[in-house]
Design an enzyme around this catalytic site. Structure first.
Site, PDB file in Angstrom:
ATOM      1  N   SER A  64       7.035 -89.435  -3.364  1.00  0.00           N
ATOM      2  CA  SER A  64       6.973 -88.745  -4.657  1.00  0.00           C
ATOM      3  C   SER A  64       8.077 -87.701  -4.780  1.00  0.00           C
ATOM      4  CB  SER A  64       5.620 -88.044  -4.819  1.00  0.00           C
ATOM      5  OG  SER A  64       4.561 -88.966  -4.768  1.00  0.00           O
TER       6      SER A  64
HETATM    7  N1  SAH Z   1       1.821 -89.370  -0.964  1.00  0.00           N
HETATM    8  C1  SAH Z   1       2.897 -90.307  -0.762  1.00  0.00           C
HETATM    9  C2  SAH Z   1       3.196 -91.069  -2.029  1.00  0.00           C
HETATM   10  C3  SAH Z   1       3.355 -92.518  -1.721  1.00  0.00           C
HETATM   11  S1  SAH Z   1       3.336 -93.636  -3.093  1.00  0.00           S
HETATM   12  C4  SAH Z   1       4.116 -89.630  -0.185  1.00  0.00           C
HETATM   13  O1  SAH Z   1       4.131 -88.385  -0.064  1.00  0.00           O
HETATM   14  O2  SAH Z   1       5.060 -90.313   0.212  1.00  0.00           O
HETATM   15  C5  SAH Z   1       1.618 -94.088  -3.160  1.00  0.00           C
HETATM   16  C6  SAH Z   1       1.051 -94.786  -1.957  1.00  0.00           C
HETATM   17  O3  SAH Z   1      -0.292 -95.126  -2.284  1.00  0.00           O
HETATM   18  C7  SAH Z   1       1.739 -96.079  -1.544  1.00  0.00           C
HETATM   19  O4  SAH Z   1       2.121 -96.011  -0.198  1.00  0.00           O
HETATM   20  C8  SAH Z   1       0.647 -97.146  -1.744  1.00  0.00           C
HETATM   21  O5  SAH Z   1       0.683 -98.195  -0.797  1.00  0.00           O
HETATM   22  C9  SAH Z   1      -0.618 -96.321  -1.596  1.00  0.00           C
HETATM   23  N2  SAH Z   1      -1.813 -96.905  -2.205  1.00  0.00           N
HETATM   24  C10 SAH Z   1      -1.926 -97.613  -3.370  1.00  0.00           C
HETATM   25  N3  SAH Z   1      -3.194 -98.001  -3.574  1.00  0.00           N
HETATM   26  C11 SAH Z   1      -3.920 -97.533  -2.532  1.00  0.00           C
HETATM   27  C12 SAH Z   1      -5.299 -97.629  -2.146  1.00  0.00           C
HETATM   28  N4  SAH Z   1      -6.190 -98.291  -2.896  1.00  0.00           N
HETATM   29  N5  SAH Z   1      -5.697 -97.031  -0.997  1.00  0.00           N
HETATM   30  C13 SAH Z   1      -4.806 -96.368  -0.214  1.00  0.00           C
HETATM   31  N6  SAH Z   1      -3.487 -96.256  -0.504  1.00  0.00           N
HETATM   32  C14 SAH Z   1      -3.045 -96.823  -1.638  1.00  0.00           C
END
Ligand code: SAH
Length: 216
Positions: A64
């Site tokens: 993000s």
């Molecule tokens: N907080 C992260 C943002 C990553 S983007 C950071 O600081 O880098 C969002 C993430 O959510 C992705 O890695 C995706 O695989 C995950 N995601 C999507 N749906 C999900 C679910 N149902 N359970 C767990 N993770 C999920």
């Protein structure tokens, strides 16, 4: 990987930029100044680690934008020792920011390789208050509930009911909700045992989708 004076300088500049954009919480800014964001980057993009932008990580996911991390973290009003569930570990950066703020972090990720690399990083950084798991976050983590705060960092089509159930009374869920390219950043506070909530809307953001089930 090294954290040099140059990196620290780049972080101070990023913090100044976030302040200019309206992030005021001193503890949040201090946490951004502390966590080495370049550790959480793919090698190809590492030179951009201190730009205020989202970048690709493995498996078509993104780390993000720092502004978004700072904004969501501010909304959570993190206090030391609070138990926080994060849905969407991704790179692990947001979880590390919560860890530096002294929370006890439980972070879940549905993609196995992302889960694994984040685990290695938390160990390398000695973040013993950050634990991560390979799970579908729609279900939350019943065995560690209730949580003081829950943070979702992927776009939910609707509010997962299990996450509301796993909140303490007075606790917050911060979650981007919406079906289109943009979602609304909601903060939902649970105010009683009988499904009473206060909902606030903090406007439009854009996240990768929250998906069902797990993936290798
Ligand atoms: N907080 C992260 C943002 C990553 S983007 C950071 O600081 O880098 C969002 C993430 O959510 C992705 O890695 C995706 O695989 C995950 N995601 C999507 N749906 C999900 C679910 N149902 N359970 C767990 N993770 C999920």
């Amino acid at each position: 990987m090294q954290d040099t004076y140059r990196h620290k300088g780049l972080r101070r500049r990023l913090v100044d930029e976030l302040q200019t954009m309206g992030i005021q919480d001193e503890k949040v800014l201090q946490a951004i100044a502390t966590v080495p964001r370049h550790f959480f980057f793919e090698r190809t993009f590492v030179q951009f680690a201190y730009e205020n932008a989202a970048y690709p990580i493995d498996k078509n996911q993104t780390i993000s934008q720092p502004y978004t991390v700072a904004f969501q973290t501010t909304l959570l009003q993190v206090k030391k020792r609070e138990k926080i569930l994060e849905v969407g570990t991704g790179s692990g950066y947001q979880a590390a920011v919560l860890g530096v703020l002294g929370a006890r972090v439980y972070s879940v990720e549905r993609i196995k390789s992302l889960y694994q690399s984040a685990k290695v990083l938390f160990e390398a950084l000695g973040m013993r208050n950050v634990r991560n798991y390979y799970r579908d976050g729609h279900k939350g983590m019943g065995e560690f509930a209730p949580f003081d705060k829950i943070l979702v960092t992927a776009a939910a089509k609707e509010i997962p009911i299990k996450l509301l159930e796993q909140l303490k009374i007075g606790g917050f869920l911060v979650i981007p909700v919406g079906k289109g390219r943009q979602q609304q950043m909601l903060r939902i506070q649970k105010t009683s045992e009988d499904n009473e909530y206060i909902e606030e809307n903090f406007g439009g953001f854009s996240f990768v989708p929250m998906l069902d089930g797990r993936e290798v």
